[in-house]
Design a protein around this motif. Sequence first.
Motif, PDB file in Angstrom:
ATOM      1  N   GLN A 142     -45.232 -44.566 -14.961  1.00 37.95           N
ATOM      2  CA  GLN A 142     -45.532 -43.223 -14.459  1.00 37.95           C
ATOM      3  C   GLN A 142     -45.048 -42.198 -15.474  1.00 37.95           C
ATOM      4  O   GLN A 142     -43.994 -42.387 -16.079  1.00 37.95           O
ATOM      5  CB  GLN A 142     -44.920 -42.967 -13.070  1.00 37.95           C
ATOM      6  N   PRO A 143     -45.815 -41.138 -15.675  1.00 32.55           N
ATOM      7  CA  PRO A 143     -45.406 -40.150 -16.678  1.00 32.55           C
ATOM      8  C   PRO A 143     -44.143 -39.415 -16.267  1.00 32.55           C
ATOM      9  O   PRO A 143     -43.767 -39.415 -15.100  1.00 32.55           O
ATOM     10  CB  PRO A 143     -46.593 -39.192 -16.724  1.00 32.55           C
ATOM     11  N   SER A 144     -43.499 -38.826 -17.240  1.00 34.51           N
ATOM     12  CA  SER A 144     -42.301 -38.045 -16.959  1.00 34.51           C
ATOM     13  C   SER A 144     -42.662 -36.829 -16.134  1.00 34.51           C
ATOM     14  O   SER A 144     -43.808 -36.421 -16.075  1.00 34.51           O
ATOM     15  CB  SER A 144     -41.677 -37.600 -18.270  1.00 34.51           C
ATOM     16  N   GLY A 145     -41.657 -36.235 -15.527  1.00 37.41           N
ATOM     17  CA  GLY A 145     -41.912 -35.032 -14.752  1.00 37.41           C
ATOM     18  C   GLY A 145     -41.747 -35.280 -13.271  1.00 37.41           C
ATOM     19  O   GLY A 145     -41.580 -34.357 -12.489  1.00 37.41           O
ATOM     20  N   THR A 146     -41.797 -36.564 -12.850  1.00 33.67           N
ATOM     21  CA  THR A 146     -41.553 -36.860 -11.441  1.00 33.67           C
ATOM     22  C   THR A 146     -40.058 -36.723 -11.205  1.00 33.67           C
ATOM     23  O   THR A 146     -39.257 -37.127 -12.038  1.00 33.67           O
ATOM     24  CB  THR A 146     -42.006 -38.289 -11.101  1.00 33.67           C
ATOM     25  N   PRO A 147     -39.685 -36.134 -10.090  1.00 31.58           N
ATOM     26  CA  PRO A 147     -38.253 -35.879  -9.877  1.00 31.58           C
ATOM     27  C   PRO A 147     -37.414 -37.150  -9.934  1.00 31.58           C
ATOM     28  O   PRO A 147     -37.836 -38.188  -9.446  1.00 31.58           O
ATOM     29  CB  PRO A 147     -38.196 -35.266  -8.475  1.00 31.58           C
ATOM     30  N   GLY A 148     -36.268 -37.049 -10.528  1.00 31.01           N
ATOM     31  CA  GLY A 148     -35.420 -38.210 -10.673  1.00 31.01           C
ATOM     32  C   GLY A 148     -34.135 -38.085  -9.901  1.00 31.01           C
ATOM     33  O   GLY A 148     -33.770 -37.099  -9.374  1.00 31.01           O
TER      34      GLY A 148
END
Lengths: 101, 585
Positions: free
Chosen positions: A95-101
């Motif tokens: 999954q690309p970056s930017g999804t909350p971690g």
Amino acid sequence: MFFRFGAVLSLIVLVALTGTAIEKQILQLKRAITHQQYRLDVLLDSHVRLRLEAQRLGTPASLLGPLERGELPLERPTKPRRTDARQIPANALNQPSGTPG
Amino acid sequence: MSNIQNNREAVLHPVRARLVVTIIGLGWLVLSARLIQLQWVQRDKFAVKAEQQRELVEETPARPGDILDRQGRLLATTLATRSLYLVPAKISEPRQIAEALSSVLGLSPEVLTEKIAGNSQRQFLWVKRRLTEAEVTGVRKLMLPKGAWGFRDEYRREYPQGVVAAQVIGLRDIDGTGRGGIEERFDSTLRGQSGKRYVARDSRGHVIEILDKDQQAPVAGQNVRLTLDVVVQLYAERELDQVMTEWQPESCSAIVIDPKNGDVLAMATRPTFDPNRPQEASPESWKNRAIADIYEPGSTFKPMIVSYGLDQGVLQRDESFHCQNGEYRMGRRVLHDHHRYGLLSLTDVLVKSSNIGMAKIGERMGNEQLEKAATLFGFGRKTGIELPGELPGILRPLKKWTSYSTGSIPMGHEIATTPLQLITAHAALANGGELLRPRIVLPDQDDSLSAMSRMTISTVSRDTAQWIIEHPMREVVERGTGKKARIPGYHVFGKTGTAQCLSADGGYVHGKYISSFVCGAPVESPRLLTLVVVNQSSVGGETFGGKVAAPAAANILRQALVYLRISPDDQLIRAAANWKDDELE
């Protein structure tokens, strides 16, 4: 007198023939060394070519995409160089970056 | 009558005989004189000349060393190849030979005919160098006239990884001289030492014997092992390709560095070229923009100023700055922020990237301390990486700074940096305050280089550096301008930057921007640092570093973290999973 002359002549001829034989042997050895050097060069070049071909076939540029897409079957080595398991498999975190971690 | 004739012949006979003897005698005298001249007077000269004609010094080229990545993958190697030459002086039918060769070598028969005819008196003419195996076989099958052609052994450089790290590696030209990158910088190491041998030739020039005297075997070039990792490099290259497609900028570059030791794991530039086909490269693609492009760092420079201010006691971690609701007059100049911020904490000045907040910090610190901060973090001088063509950036002498500089410098203006300088400065913050010399060659290659790599400059205290990383820069990613760089499972820190392009005459280019983003992870103990710089994106008028460069930088970082088995935070993975479940519900 004749015998002495004959003996000296024979000795000279013998020395000359021995010299010729040694010279011939030296030339043969030289030829063998040159031949070995040539063979070494050929083998070295062959090694470089095979290594280059192997590296070309296994470049990350050509393998990474198919590996990530699951197009290449993964066969784990029996004796892996590193035994610590990767917590996130290299091809599972896509999954690309930017999804909350 | 006959008596008179006989008497006359009797008189003439001795005269003729003497004349003949004299002529023959003179002839012998001349010959003897010539022999004395040749064998005695000019003996040495002619002996040397004869030796030169008989003996020939043949240079045996050394095989250049390989270039490898840190895992031992081949980046450049050398193959033995053959090059074809002709002896035009021995060719009576140039057209016929040119047509035969052209059919095998893919050359123009007209051009080759003209070339042979134009050099008809010469003994040597290159036709094509570094032939393929098929071409060599093809030429042999032509059965060209003996003595009119020949092969010479040469080496051909091969780059099995293609475009990967092309500008870092550089290439070897047709004469085997390194051009650009590692090939140029380590030319003497890679090149090796050519050998020589003496051969004896017959009157036709054919070699009949290899002489024993003064033989020197060629010494192969040494291998050079780089700090690059081809897989990480490939991640960077792929992301830059994506950036080029998505934002269509003039150029872009990316660097991945290990902040603990300064190892450059990836250094990529677009546009690029394939070193196996240099003739197809565009002039812009040769430049290694990571070390040879300078730009104003913009907001990516702010953490350095804040950390220095904190370290010097000029700033306090818990203090706040009033950002004047987005408009602040500084002398004759009015500064603006993107949003109308009021009171911002020091952390928020960085998180929101407030220019007014930074200008106020600049006023507090003064020009002298600002200049010290920039110098301490390595701006205005080369990093010393083992690559040719590195630029030092621009940091003007303090005496040329004005009151304008007090506002500009803290926000990353009036200063120019290369991408490598910037990431090196950030690496100093990430490793606890030590400014390292970045390196591209693994230290075991050369002890002196290794020693130089270990020399560090202490910039700010470990405590200050850690605070900058763990608070403002982490929050930039979590809630600030770099939200697009969040990576599931990892605490990431970063800083966005957007600055106007510099023009050649020293001013700015209106409407052209450079977007950049630097990020690293894990915050707890930074292992990797990534910088992406995008020069003049041209899609949708979008120039903001957090939008143009941050996703690419974060993608490179994420993939590299997984590849290098840098453990994620279990709690964060669970949190990310829960977040996804919540979304699904």
